[in-house]
Design a protein around this motif. Sequence first.
Motif, PDB file in Angstrom:
ATOM      1  N   ASP A  58      78.701  -1.016  12.992  1.00 31.70           N
ATOM      2  CA  ASP A  58      77.733  -0.406  13.908  1.00 31.70           C
ATOM      3  C   ASP A  58      78.405   0.228  15.115  1.00 31.70           C
ATOM      4  OD1 ASP A  58      75.260  -1.394  12.573  1.00 31.70           O
ATOM      5  OD2 ASP A  58      76.103  -3.347  13.120  1.00 31.70           O
ATOM      6  N   LEU A  59      79.566  -0.318  15.491  1.00 27.39           N
ATOM      7  CA  LEU A  59      80.180   0.075  16.761  1.00 27.39           C
ATOM      8  C   LEU A  59      81.682  -0.136  16.703  1.00 27.39           C
ATOM      9  CD1 LEU A  59      79.702   0.808  19.830  1.00 27.39           C
ATOM     10  CD2 LEU A  59      79.594  -1.664  20.248  1.00 27.39           C
ATOM     11  N   MET A  60      82.436   0.822  17.241  1.00 25.15           N
ATOM     12  CA  MET A  60      83.873   0.659  17.445  1.00 25.15           C
ATOM     13  C   MET A  60      84.163   0.658  18.943  1.00 25.15           C
ATOM     14  SD  MET A  60      85.812   0.250  14.735  1.00 25.15           S
ATOM     15  CE  MET A  60      87.446   0.787  15.282  1.00 25.15           C
ATOM     16  N   VAL A  61      85.167  -0.094  19.347  1.00 27.30           N
ATOM     17  CA  VAL A  61      85.552  -0.192  20.745  1.00 27.30           C
ATOM     18  C   VAL A  61      87.019   0.197  20.875  1.00 27.30           C
ATOM     19  CG1 VAL A  61      85.714  -1.681  22.758  1.00 27.30           C
ATOM     20  CG2 VAL A  61      83.916  -2.086  21.078  1.00 27.30           C
ATOM     21  N   LEU A 113      81.106   5.764  27.513  1.00 30.51           N
ATOM     22  CA  LEU A 113      82.224   5.634  28.438  1.00 30.51           C
ATOM     23  C   LEU A 113      82.051   4.368  29.258  1.00 30.51           C
ATOM     24  CD1 LEU A 113      82.388   9.343  29.671  1.00 30.51           C
ATOM     25  CD2 LEU A 113      83.442   8.318  27.638  1.00 30.51           C
ATOM     26  N   ALA A 114      82.919   3.377  29.027  1.00 30.83           N
ATOM     27  CA  ALA A 114      82.868   2.150  29.818  1.00 30.83           C
ATOM     28  C   ALA A 114      83.286   2.458  31.248  1.00 30.83           C
ATOM     29  CB  ALA A 114      83.768   1.090  29.203  1.00 30.83           C
ATOM     30  N   SER A 115      82.742   1.729  32.204  1.00 33.55           N
ATOM     31  CA  SER A 115      83.008   2.022  33.617  1.00 33.55           C
ATOM     32  C   SER A 115      84.432   1.706  34.027  1.00 33.55           C
ATOM     33  CB  SER A 115      82.031   1.250  34.503  1.00 33.55           C
ATOM     34  OG  SER A 115      82.142  -0.146  34.286  1.00 33.55           O
ATOM     35  N   GLY A 116      85.110   0.854  33.256  1.00 34.28           N
ATOM     36  CA  GLY A 116      86.502   0.548  33.556  1.00 34.28           C
ATOM     37  C   GLY A 116      86.669  -0.265  34.822  1.00 34.28           C
ATOM     38  N   ALA A 117      87.694   0.074  35.617  1.00 35.35           N
ATOM     39  CA  ALA A 117      88.073  -0.752  36.757  1.00 35.35           C
ATOM     40  C   ALA A 117      87.340  -0.407  38.042  1.00 35.35           C
ATOM     41  CB  ALA A 117      89.588  -0.624  36.983  1.00 35.35           C
ATOM     42  N   SER A 246      84.319  -4.609  31.573  1.00 32.91           N
ATOM     43  CA  SER A 246      83.346  -3.527  31.462  1.00 32.91           C
ATOM     44  C   SER A 246      83.045  -3.196  30.007  1.00 32.91           C
ATOM     45  CB  SER A 246      83.834  -2.280  32.210  1.00 32.91           C
ATOM     46  OG  SER A 246      84.829  -1.578  31.473  1.00 32.91           O
ATOM     47  N   VAL A 247      84.013  -3.431  29.119  1.00 33.37           N
ATOM     48  CA  VAL A 247      83.776  -3.203  27.686  1.00 33.37           C
ATOM     49  C   VAL A 247      82.746  -4.202  27.167  1.00 33.37           C
ATOM     50  CG1 VAL A 247      84.811  -3.247  25.397  1.00 33.37           C
ATOM     51  CG2 VAL A 247      86.064  -2.231  27.313  1.00 33.37           C
ATOM     52  N   ILE A 251      78.955  -3.531  25.605  1.00 35.87           N
ATOM     53  CA  ILE A 251      78.467  -4.066  24.331  1.00 35.87           C
ATOM     54  C   ILE A 251      77.176  -4.844  24.552  1.00 35.87           C
ATOM     55  CG2 ILE A 251      78.977  -5.699  22.456  1.00 35.87           C
ATOM     56  CD1 ILE A 251      81.943  -4.953  22.828  1.00 35.87           C
ATOM     57  N   GLU A 252      77.127  -5.649  25.601  1.00 35.96           N
ATOM     58  CA  GLU A 252      75.925  -6.444  25.878  1.00 35.96           C
ATOM     59  C   GLU A 252      74.721  -5.548  26.153  1.00 35.96           C
ATOM     60  OE1 GLU A 252      77.180  -8.945  29.069  1.00 35.96           O
ATOM     61  OE2 GLU A 252      78.007 -10.486  27.736  1.00 35.96           O
TER      62      GLU A 252
END
Length: 260
Positions: A58-61, A113-117, A246-247, A251-252
């Motif tokens: 369903d999802l790749m990270v 796009l994850a928010s990162g740091a 943030s990853v 996902i959550e």
Amino acid sequence: MKIGIIGEGAIGRYVADKLREGGNGPHAILVRPARLSEPNDTGAARVSSVGNLPPDLDLMVDCAGHAALIDHGAAILERGIDLITVSLGALADAALEQRLTDAARAGGAQLHLASGAIGALDCMQAARVGGLTEVIYTGRKPPNGWRGSPAEDRIDLDGLTSATTHFDGTARQAATEYPKNANVAAAVAIAGMGFDATKARLIADPDVTANIHEIEAKGAFGSFTFRIEGKALPDNPRSSALAAMSVISAIERRRAAITT
């Protein structure tokens, strides 16, 4: 939700461990071909190409950096698999951004796009609606935090006695010249005024021990200043703990019935 991960570095291991703690560990891990022969006790299938990924993901990270997004991102999206990445700096390459956009549309998938740091990006996105007039990102790290970057050729990292700026330009230039150090500048740019209108300043400071990120923004909404002092992951001082977190947060949100 069946999830796959690109990479087994510090961020990849953090994400995999957190998924296992929640009872839904990764179903596949995409690695370099040379790593296929290494012992695998993760419980996940280890593959070296997108074509060998399980068909029901369903999802790749993406936890493996710019090269992984460049090499695998389009193929994953074309397969109709949504993709989360922390490699936002890679999108400073307009051709790659277009290729990923076309692949996502062709596959009916999304690149998240994850928010990162960094934080405050939701505020930046809201402010963009009314119009932003100035956004400045400043990244400040101890001298050792800039090892392996162009800073080594621009200033004397070993001899610094005070804070020294080694880059002052646009977010696109920062993300291009500092691919391992400027994902935050890219995140700020994407959330706000874009790569070319966002100003970026990178500083080596012998008086700090944390990685410090600051955003200054002005626009029709008013103005805000945001600052965060980030810690690294314990097993890799070059990897941001908040970027890894943030990853999991991204996902959550994908799983939640109600989300922000």
